[in-house]
Design a protein around this motif. Structure first.
Motif, PDB file in Angstrom:
ATOM      1  N   SER A 190       0.841  -1.190   0.000  1.00 10.38           N
ATOM      2  CA  SER A 190       0.000   0.000   0.000  1.00 10.38           C
ATOM      3  C   SER A 190       0.884   1.251   0.000  1.00 10.38           C
ATOM      4  CB  SER A 190      -0.891   0.004   1.244  1.00 10.38           C
ATOM      5  OG  SER A 190      -0.112   0.271   2.404  1.00 10.38           O
ATOM      6  N   LYS A 191       0.282   2.409   0.042  1.00  8.53           N
ATOM      7  CA  LYS A 191       1.064   3.612   0.277  1.00  8.53           C
ATOM      8  C   LYS A 191       1.615   3.574   1.702  1.00  8.53           C
ATOM      9  CE  LYS A 191      -3.021   6.329   1.622  1.00  8.53           C
ATOM     10  NZ  LYS A 191      -3.820   7.550   1.309  1.00  8.53           N
ATOM     11  N   GLY A 192       2.605   4.402   1.980  1.00  9.47           N
ATOM     12  CA  GLY A 192       3.210   4.413   3.307  1.00  9.47           C
ATOM     13  C   GLY A 192       3.169   5.801   3.921  1.00  9.47           C
ATOM     14  N   GLU A 193       2.286   5.993   4.881  1.00  8.86           N
ATOM     15  CA  GLU A 193       2.120   7.300   5.519  1.00  8.86           C
ATOM     16  C   GLU A 193       2.204   7.258   7.045  1.00  8.86           C
ATOM     17  OE1 GLU A 193      -1.641   8.801   4.225  1.00  8.86           O
ATOM     18  OE2 GLU A 193      -0.887   9.425   2.245  1.00  8.86           O
ATOM     19  N   MET A 194       2.012   6.089   7.625  1.00 10.73           N
ATOM     20  CA  MET A 194       1.790   6.018   9.065  1.00 10.73           C
ATOM     21  C   MET A 194       3.014   6.405   9.890  1.00 10.73           C
ATOM     22  SD  MET A 194      -1.362   5.384   9.361  1.00 10.73           S
ATOM     23  CE  MET A 194      -1.379   5.159  11.133  1.00 10.73           C
ATOM     24  N   ALA A 202       5.486  10.520  13.431  1.00  9.62           N
ATOM     25  CA  ALA A 202       6.544  11.473  13.751  1.00  9.62           C
ATOM     26  C   ALA A 202       5.980  12.886  13.906  1.00  9.62           C
ATOM     27  CB  ALA A 202       7.615  11.444  12.668  1.00  9.62           C
ATOM     28  N   VAL A 203       5.075  13.273  13.010  1.00 14.59           N
ATOM     29  CA  VAL A 203       4.469  14.603  13.101  1.00 14.59           C
ATOM     30  C   VAL A 203       3.686  14.748  14.394  1.00 14.59           C
ATOM     31  CG1 VAL A 203       2.731  16.131  12.089  1.00 14.59           C
ATOM     32  CG2 VAL A 203       4.389  14.954  10.614  1.00 14.59           C
ATOM     33  N   LEU A 204       2.932  13.734  14.743  1.00 16.11           N
ATOM     34  CA  LEU A 204       2.087  13.776  15.930  1.00 16.11           C
ATOM     35  C   LEU A 204       2.915  13.823  17.212  1.00 16.11           C
ATOM     36  CD1 LEU A 204      -0.782  13.615  17.156  1.00 16.11           C
ATOM     37  CD2 LEU A 204      -0.551  11.119  17.096  1.00 16.11           C
ATOM     38  N   ASN A 205       4.013  13.079  17.256  1.00 18.62           N
ATOM     39  CA  ASN A 205       4.760  12.938  18.499  1.00 18.62           C
ATOM     40  C   ASN A 205       5.969  13.871  18.615  1.00 18.62           C
ATOM     41  OD1 ASN A 205       3.706  10.390  20.125  1.00 18.62           O
ATOM     42  ND2 ASN A 205       3.521   9.914  17.937  1.00 18.62           N
ATOM     43  N   TYR A 206       6.523  14.307  17.479  1.00 17.37           N
ATOM     44  CA  TYR A 206       7.721  15.139  17.531  1.00 17.37           C
ATOM     45  C   TYR A 206       7.535  16.513  16.902  1.00 17.37           C
ATOM     46  CZ  TYR A 206       9.601  10.467  18.366  1.00 17.37           C
ATOM     47  OH  TYR A 206       9.830   9.214  18.858  1.00 17.37           O
ATOM     48  N   GLY A 207       6.458  16.691  16.151  1.00 18.71           N
ATOM     49  CA  GLY A 207       6.216  17.980  15.508  1.00 18.71           C
ATOM     50  C   GLY A 207       6.526  17.960  14.030  1.00 18.71           C
ATOM     51  N   ARG A 208       5.811  18.790  13.269  1.00 22.60           N
ATOM     52  CA  ARG A 208       5.939  18.796  11.817  1.00 22.60           C
ATOM     53  C   ARG A 208       7.328  19.218  11.350  1.00 22.60           C
ATOM     54  NH1 ARG A 208       2.242  18.061   8.244  1.00 22.60           N
ATOM     55  NH2 ARG A 208       0.612  18.216   9.855  1.00 22.60           N
ATOM     56  N   GLU A 257      13.220  16.613  13.081  1.00 24.38           N
ATOM     57  CA  GLU A 257      14.076  15.794  12.223  1.00 24.38           C
ATOM     58  C   GLU A 257      13.387  14.477  11.877  1.00 24.38           C
ATOM     59  OE1 GLU A 257      17.002  16.581  10.759  1.00 24.38           O
ATOM     60  OE2 GLU A 257      16.524  18.576  11.540  1.00 24.38           O
ATOM     61  N   GLN A 258      12.658  13.925  12.846  1.00 23.61           N
ATOM     62  CA  GLN A 258      11.959  12.666  12.597  1.00 23.61           C
ATOM     63  C   GLN A 258      10.915  12.815  11.488  1.00 23.61           C
ATOM     64  OE1 GLN A 258      12.572  14.037  15.513  1.00 23.61           O
ATOM     65  NE2 GLN A 258      13.088  12.507  17.080  1.00 23.61           N
ATOM     66  N   ALA A 259      10.245  13.964  11.454  1.00 23.27           N
ATOM     67  CA  ALA A 259       9.201  14.175  10.450  1.00 23.27           C
ATOM     68  C   ALA A 259       9.769  14.390   9.053  1.00 23.27           C
ATOM     69  CB  ALA A 259       8.328  15.363  10.848  1.00 23.27           C
TER      70      ALA A 259
END
Length: 451
Positions: A261-265, A270-276, A279-281
């Motif tokens: 499938s596509k890969g977004e999760m 990373a956006v939810l837990n570390y911010g948009r 570096e993780q995002a």
């Protein structure tokens, strides 16, 4: 569909793990190659490479077994190395020799130590190199999953095993033995309760987003989501599926197709837990959120292999379909279910599988009565208070000098789905051939026997 032939590529010129001179010798039965006279009193000497969560679990199991010695350990993190040293000394054994001179110091351990086997619980990329170093230095090797990451590594393990008379295996990673229904279901299959097996479906369905992003857990898994896209963890489901479908014993894997499938999760996590703007995002991931791999055998059986470690979900389902009935197990059910044509009380309705699992419990498991240990087993996968059957069978195989029931050919067949599924996904889900690591001997090898 187009077809991409993944036949054997020569690794002899320059093995990626720098082992040369691998001879091409005819394959024989594991018992013909390796079996010698049984010696129950023989002490077993093990070396451990990698002593993190799983490595410490295996070490603690070994230290609780009579006649098993651990004279040498190898680990790159000092806190893990000295914790393992303390465990060994507390078990009343001599202080082990320590190998801590970097990532490849396992080579020195394999060269210098006199051992029956090396237990490898490193990160994935070192599994095949550790196994090759062990076999090339007159030692058997036991690896965590996957045992190989490439097709070249798979052939290297097979041919080195045949050349040296030493084996490499996933003998300690057999979920079939550890599950509540695994061996009973094998007994039911081998006694013909389901008729001829047509289709088996399973997978590694396990939400690992937190684990991948936690430095204290297994962040190295995240790196593979950056560089790969396929079925990255086939061995847990495949060890039981291969047993139930008689793979490498009357049948073999022929070809596969893999789709993602596509890969977004992982990005969303990373956006939810570390911010948009973190570096993780900013990390770009190749891995699909959901992968489905279809495998067909030479004799026309089908395997559906699912892989999903990035979405929120409970654990997945396992399904076995034969010409006479079907078995289903999963966390969403109130216990495993079964339907057997002509035996189940209501036509085309599930019944509880409990009475069948009890009636057909495998003799090996039924007769296994280990003594209680002094305390629960420590490490990742621990808490049990008795020696696992997998470890009992491994030590038994070492004492009898024979290959474990899940042998080198089974082990590489199971793990090679990793690179082959990646190849299929990268080529728009084109068909990819699965090599015959037994070189034709699958036609005459006897059915799987455990214990």
């Amino acid at each position: 569909m187009g077809k991409s032939n993944c036949g054997r590529r020569s690794f002899i010129k320059q093995s990626t793990v720098a082992f040369s001179g691998l001879a091409l010798t005819p394959i024989g039965s594991p018992l013909d190659i390796f079996a010698q006279r049984e010696n129950d009193a023989k002490p077993i000497r093990l070396g451990f490479v990698g002593i993190g969560g799983r490595g410490s679990y295996h070490l603690d199991v070994a230290l609780g077994m009579e006649g098993v010695m651990v004279p040498a350990i190898c680990e790159i993190k000092p806190e893990r190395l000295y914790n393992a040293k303390r465990w060994i000394e507390e078990a009343g054994q001599p202080s082990p020799r320590l190998y801590d001179r970097g990532l490849t110091d396992f080579e020195r351990l394999c060269e210098e130590e006199t051992l029956d086997a090396v237990i490898c619980s490193t990160s994935w990329e070192w599994h095949a190199p550790v196994c090759l170093a062990a076999m090339n230095n007159d030692k058997h090797a036991v690896s965590e999953v996957p045992i190989v990451l490439t097709l070249d590594e798979a052939w290297a393990l097979v041919e080195t095993s045949e050349k040296t008379g030493k084996w490499a295996t996933l003998a300690l990673e057999q979920a079939m033995l550890e599950s509540s229904d695994g061996l009973a279901l094998l007994n039911m299959v081998q006694k013909g309760l389901f008729g001829e097996i047509l289709h088996t479906e399973g997978g590694y369905i396990h939400d690992l987003r937190f684990v991948k992003n936690n430095p204290a857990e297994e962040p190295w898994r995240l790196a593979y989501d950056v560089t790969h896209n396929g079925n990255l963890y086939p061995d847990h489901p495949m060890n039981r599926i291969m047993a139930y479908e008689g793979i490498n014993r009357g049948d073999r894997l022929d070809h596969l197709v893999s789709m993602g499938s596509k890969g977004e999760m992982l990005h969303n996590y990373a956006v939810l837990n570390y911010g948009r703007d973190s570096e993780q995002a900013k990390i770009k991931f190749k891995q699909s959120d959901v992968n489905a791999t279809l495998i067909r055998t030479v004799n026309g059986k089908l395997i559906t292999l699912n892989y999903d470690t990035n979405t929120p979900h409970p654990r997945g389902l396992f399904r076995l379909q034969g010409t006479k009935g079907v078995y289903l197990r999963g966390s969403a059910l109130e216990g495993p279910k079964i339907y057997l044509e002509g035996l189940s009380p209501k036509e085309h309705e599930w019944e509880s599988a409990g009475k069948y699992l009890e009636e057909y419990q495998h003799p090996t498991l039924k007769n296994y009565k280990p003594a209680p240990r002094k305390r629960a087993i420590r490490g990742h996968g621990g808490s049990g208070s008795t020696t696992p059957l997998t470890w009992h069978l491994l030590v038994q195989a070492l004492r009898e000098n024979k290959m474990p029931y899940f042998d080198v050919y089974d082990s590489v067949t199971s793990s090679v789905i990793f690179p082959l599924s990646n190849l299929s996904v990268a080529n728009k889900s084109k068909t990819v051939d699965v090599p015959d690591f037994t070189k034709g001997k699958w036609k005459s090898r006897p059915p799987l026997s455990i214990g």
